[in-house]
Design an enzyme around this catalytic site. Structure first.
Site: not given
Length: 444
Positions: A25-26, A29
């Site tokens: 998920h990170e 980003h």
């Protein structure tokens, strides 16, 4: 492996799965942020004390103690205060909550690096960066569910036989021991054995126990050609079912009772076979439907979270029955599900095939990622949806200003949302603690 060790293994796998999901998920980003030139000083999995870290270039990568999330630090997530509109200060002159957060967001921007701040990105680039993590969880959830459904299969009753009854007893549904006067079971008389897999019944291929039951019912008590697989080879046998009184059951498998309370029975063809538990891979055409249902159900659960939390609390107080359909599950509940998946269930591990355990764990991790996706759609800080909402509003404001011939209003000051974000953060902590209590007091 003992049931206890298998149970612990499931919890460990869940923790690792959460860590990997958060890490990806990170990355969703960080990768586009770096691509667009944003300065990224930190990328960490977990919160609290550092366990390990290493610096590569300008970014420190590491792991912290508590794997309940993670973060990637992008400088300039909050824009500077607008000229003439300074942030409020406390009575002692120090910066308030908004000012402190703004200063922290801007502190690592060196002179000449102002263009590397997140707030300077265009609206489309902001949306790509902030939606990157959300979409990563969506893709990962879909991929895990697709593997579970299409490659491993959905847990269920298969056409591989766990038992072949040697006789037709006086009560075939009550496991009454065979008597010398009882006739041989139709399947046993035809030479079918435990462990055989039924390939077709009456010339029609079957892949699920439900399909096999339907073919037996359709064939009646006429001699029927049955193809079975044993030790990798197929053979054809002739089975003649007999009519026997069978218990009528509802869609959940519970016996149906009449007005007097007696269990209802009906005459149905009987051959004396029982299914084994296993997994049934679904065809590619069916996978999108299963996944669509899972995504829709997860989004609905997040949209109705207050209602689900209410029912969970009611269950914790003993005022209603806990249900996965009407409630939400916390970390303790998920850990219990993971432990039961790898240990073979709450009643014993030896009876559940490895394929079912593997499929269940994949589905649990897939559902976890879908939950992360849906939860981060909520348009409130500190969730990603709050930043997405801010970028969308920024784009709308700029379009309106351009249409009216007015100057560019600049980036939306998401720092103003921080007080509300603190309230949301506090509510999330309270919700997590409440669910821990409910998972212990009223486990699913």
């Amino acid at each position: 492996m003992s049931t206890t060790l298998a149970y612990i293994l499931g919890i460990v796998i869940l923790i690792i799965g959460i860590g990997v999901s958060v890490a990806l998920h990170e990355l969703g980003h960080m990768i586009p942020a770096k691509k667009f030139g944003v300065k990224v000083p930190e990328y960490f999995i977990g919160f609290g004390p550092r366990i390990w870290s290493v610096k590569r270039g300008e970014t420190e990568y590491g792991v912290k103690a508590f794997w309940l999330g993670g973060y990637v630090k992008l400088v300039g997530m909050l824009p500077p205060a607008k000229p003439g509109k300074p942030d409020r200060r406390r009575k002692d002159g120090s910066l308030g909550m908004v000012g402190e957060a703004r200063a922290e967001a801007l502190e690592e921007i060196r002179p000449g690096e102002e263009h590397r701040a997140f707030y300077t990105l265009s609206v489309p680039k902001k949306l790509i960066v902030m939606a990157g993590g959300i979409l990563t969880n969506l893709v990962l959830g879909i991929l895990l569910l697709a593997i579970a459904i299409g490659a491993v299969g959905i847990p269920g009753r298969t056409t591989t036989l766990s038992k072949v009854e040697p006789c037709v007893s006086s009560n075939v549904d009550a496991n009454v021991p065979c008597q010398d006067s009882d006739p041989a079971g139709p399947a046993a008389a035809a030479g079918i054995k435990t462990g055989d897999r039924v390939v077709s019944w009456g010339g029609v291929e079957v892949s699920t126990w439900g399909e096999l039951q339907a073919r037996i019912a359709a064939g009646g008590t006429n001699p029927t050609q049955v193809v079975i697989e044993r030790d990798g080879a197929t053979r054809t046998v002739s089975v003649t079912a007999v009519e026997a009184q069978r218990t009528v059951r509802d869609s959940q498998g519970a016996p149906v009772k009449d007005a007097t309370g007696a269990v209802r029975t009906e005459a149905r063809p009987y051959v004396g076979i029982a299914p084994s538990l296993g997994t049934i891979p679904q065809s590619p055409a069916k996978i999108p439907g299963f996944i669509g249902q899972a995504v829709g159900g997860t989004v609905k659960a997040i949209a109705t979270l207050p209602v689900g939390l209410y029912h969970a609390v009611q269950a914790g107080l003993g005022m209603e029955q806990r249900s996965a359909d009407s409630g939400v599950v916390g970390l303790v509940g998920m850990g219990r599900m993971a432990g039961q998946a790898t240990s073979g269930g709450a009643t014993g591990g030896g009876e559940v095939p490895l394929s079912m355990r593997f499929s269940t764990m994949l589905m649990l991790l897939g559902s976890l990622n879908l939950a992360l996706f849906a939860f981060n759609l909520v348009p409130l800080l500190p969730l990603d949806g709050g930043h997405v909402a801010g970028a969308c509003w920024e784009g709308i404001r700029r379009m309106i200003a351009k249409a009216q011939g007015k100057p560019d209003p600049g980036p939306v000051d998401t720092a103003k949302m921080i007080p509300a974000g603190q309230v949301v953060f506090g509510l999330l902590i309270v919700m997590a603690l409440v669910l821990v209590w409910v998972d212990i007091a009223a486990p699913l």
